[in-house]
Design a protein around this motif. Sequence first.
Motif, mmCIF file in Angstrom:
data_model
loop_
_atom_site.group_PDB
_atom_site.id
_atom_site.type_symbol
_atom_site.label_atom_id
_atom_site.label_comp_id
_atom_site.label_asym_id
_atom_site.label_seq_id
_atom_site.Cartn_x
_atom_site.Cartn_y
_atom_site.Cartn_z
ATOM 1 N N SER A 23 2.179 1.937 -14.041
ATOM 2 C CA SER A 23 2.060 2.243 -12.618
ATOM 3 C C SER A 23 2.634 1.107 -11.788
ATOM 4 N N PHE A 24 2.921 1.397 -10.541
ATOM 5 C CA PHE A 24 3.397 0.354 -9.641
ATOM 6 C C PHE A 24 2.290 -0.674 -9.401
ATOM 7 N N TRP A 25 1.063 -0.195 -9.297
ATOM 8 C CA TRP A 25 -0.067 -1.096 -9.078
ATOM 9 C C TRP A 25 -0.140 -2.134 -10.196
ATOM 10 N N MET A 26 0.002 -1.698 -11.451
ATOM 11 C CA MET A 26 0.005 -2.636 -12.580
ATOM 12 C C MET A 26 1.203 -3.574 -12.496
ATOM 13 N N HIS A 67 0.834 -1.199 0.000
ATOM 14 C CA HIS A 67 0.000 0.000 0.000
ATOM 15 C C HIS A 67 0.880 1.266 0.000
ATOM 16 N N SER A 68 1.900 1.265 0.826
ATOM 17 C CA SER A 68 2.805 2.404 0.904
ATOM 18 C C SER A 68 3.540 2.607 -0.424
ATOM 19 N N LEU A 69 3.996 1.527 -1.034
ATOM 20 C CA LEU A 69 4.688 1.613 -2.327
ATOM 21 C C LEU A 69 3.756 2.141 -3.418
ATOM 22 N N SER A 70 2.523 1.619 -3.464
ATOM 23 C CA SER A 70 1.561 2.078 -4.478
ATOM 24 C C SER A 70 1.253 3.552 -4.298
ATOM 25 N N LYS A 71 1.073 3.966 -3.065
ATOM 26 C CA LYS A 71 0.790 5.373 -2.790
ATOM 27 C C LYS A 71 1.971 6.239 -3.225
ATOM 28 N N PHE A 72 3.173 5.794 -2.913
ATOM 29 C CA PHE A 72 4.380 6.537 -3.263
ATOM 30 C C PHE A 72 4.531 6.693 -4.774
ATOM 31 N N PHE A 73 4.408 5.610 -5.517
ATOM 32 C CA PHE A 73 4.653 5.643 -6.955
ATOM 33 C C PHE A 73 3.478 6.169 -7.778
ATOM 34 N N ASP A 74 2.247 5.931 -7.339
ATOM 35 C CA ASP A 74 1.102 6.134 -8.221
ATOM 36 C C ASP A 74 0.231 7.349 -7.940
ATOM 37 N N GLU A 75 0.272 7.910 -6.737
ATOM 38 C CA GLU A 75 -0.621 9.029 -6.449
ATOM 39 C C GLU A 75 -0.121 10.306 -7.086
ATOM 40 N N LEU A 76 -1.021 11.239 -7.262
ATOM 41 C CA LEU A 76 -0.666 12.512 -7.862
ATOM 42 C C LEU A 76 0.290 13.286 -6.966
ATOM 43 N N VAL A 77 1.123 14.081 -7.578
ATOM 44 C CA VAL A 77 2.080 14.907 -6.832
ATOM 45 C C VAL A 77 1.309 15.750 -5.823
ATOM 46 N N GLY A 78 1.852 15.903 -4.652
ATOM 47 C CA GLY A 78 1.200 16.652 -3.585
ATOM 48 C C GLY A 78 0.612 15.712 -2.548
ATOM 49 N N LEU A 126 4.491 1.686 -24.240
ATOM 50 C CA LEU A 126 3.245 1.666 -23.474
ATOM 51 C C LEU A 126 2.005 1.749 -24.375
ATOM 52 N N GLU A 127 2.124 2.391 -25.533
ATOM 53 C CA GLU A 127 0.991 2.424 -26.462
ATOM 54 C C GLU A 127 0.754 1.063 -27.099
ATOM 55 N N ARG A 128 1.828 0.346 -27.389
ATOM 56 C CA ARG A 128 1.688 -0.996 -27.982
ATOM 57 C C ARG A 128 1.102 -1.996 -27.001
ATOM 58 N N GLU A 129 1.445 -1.840 -25.748
ATOM 59 C CA GLU A 129 0.967 -2.765 -24.722
ATOM 60 C C GLU A 129 -0.276 -2.175 -24.071
ATOM 61 N N TRP A 130 -1.422 -2.526 -24.574
ATOM 62 C CA TRP A 130 -2.681 -1.980 -24.058
ATOM 63 C C TRP A 130 -2.862 -2.277 -22.582
ATOM 64 N N SER A 131 -2.220 -3.327 -22.089
ATOM 65 C CA SER A 131 -2.369 -3.713 -20.679
ATOM 66 C C SER A 131 -1.603 -2.792 -19.742
ATOM 67 N N GLY A 132 -0.648 -2.028 -20.278
ATOM 68 C CA GLY A 132 0.125 -1.119 -19.445
ATOM 69 C C GLY A 132 1.376 -1.731 -18.852
ATOM 70 N N VAL A 133 1.690 -2.978 -19.204
ATOM 71 C CA VAL A 133 2.903 -3.639 -18.717
ATOM 72 C C VAL A 133 3.588 -4.323 -19.903
ATOM 73 N N ALA A 134 4.861 -4.027 -20.098
ATOM 74 C CA ALA A 134 5.628 -4.629 -21.186
ATOM 75 C C ALA A 134 6.927 -5.195 -20.623
#
Length: 195
Positions: A64-67, A29-40, A123-131
């Motif tokens: 994203s880290f979540w992905m 949870h801490s890692l996802s919040k760190f990497f994925d939330e909006l600045v601020g 990232l455009e080629r990989e519709w899933s968001g992970v390559a």
Amino acid sequence: MMGVVLYGDRFVPYDAPAFRSLALTEEWHSLSKFFDELVGKSADPLSGNPVMVSWPDGLCVARSFWMLRDHPDSPLHGLDMQRIWDDNGRLFFRGDRDGSSVDLEVRQLSDKGASSPLVQDVLEREWSGVAAYTPNDRMFSRLEGLWEDPTIVIPPNYADLTHRIPDRPDRSVPLDPSDPLNMSLGSSSSAGWGL
């Protein structure tokens, strides 16, 4: 192994499965919040930018880290996580997959890296968001060039920014086995740092 252990044997002193699961869930949870939330809302100035992972079998780019954590093509997916640690700002994961230990490093793309044509194309080629790419893939050597550029792919400095554990030269001081959480108030070296 040196650095700040964020999850693992030294951080989780009991082998109770429920306790280990809770500690890992909180760190995810801490890692996802760190990497994925909006600045601020995050301590990470690059929060929201894609992440990259390097491991002995390849490189991976994720939106994203979540992905990165949950997608079946990700090298983190399906690992029985054993340890998460920060070593001088570099973030590492160790897990077990099919009886073999796997070490990975996670970094975040700078704004320059996130907007690079190569990353956008991947990232455009990989519709899933992970390559994920192995050394046999043509794209691997191009991504490896990005990985090695410190202005494009940046160690996240996670322990310092989220847990307020700054880089310091004495991280190699080992833990006292009688004080696995290094919390004795009388210790003169690195007390409370959770090395």
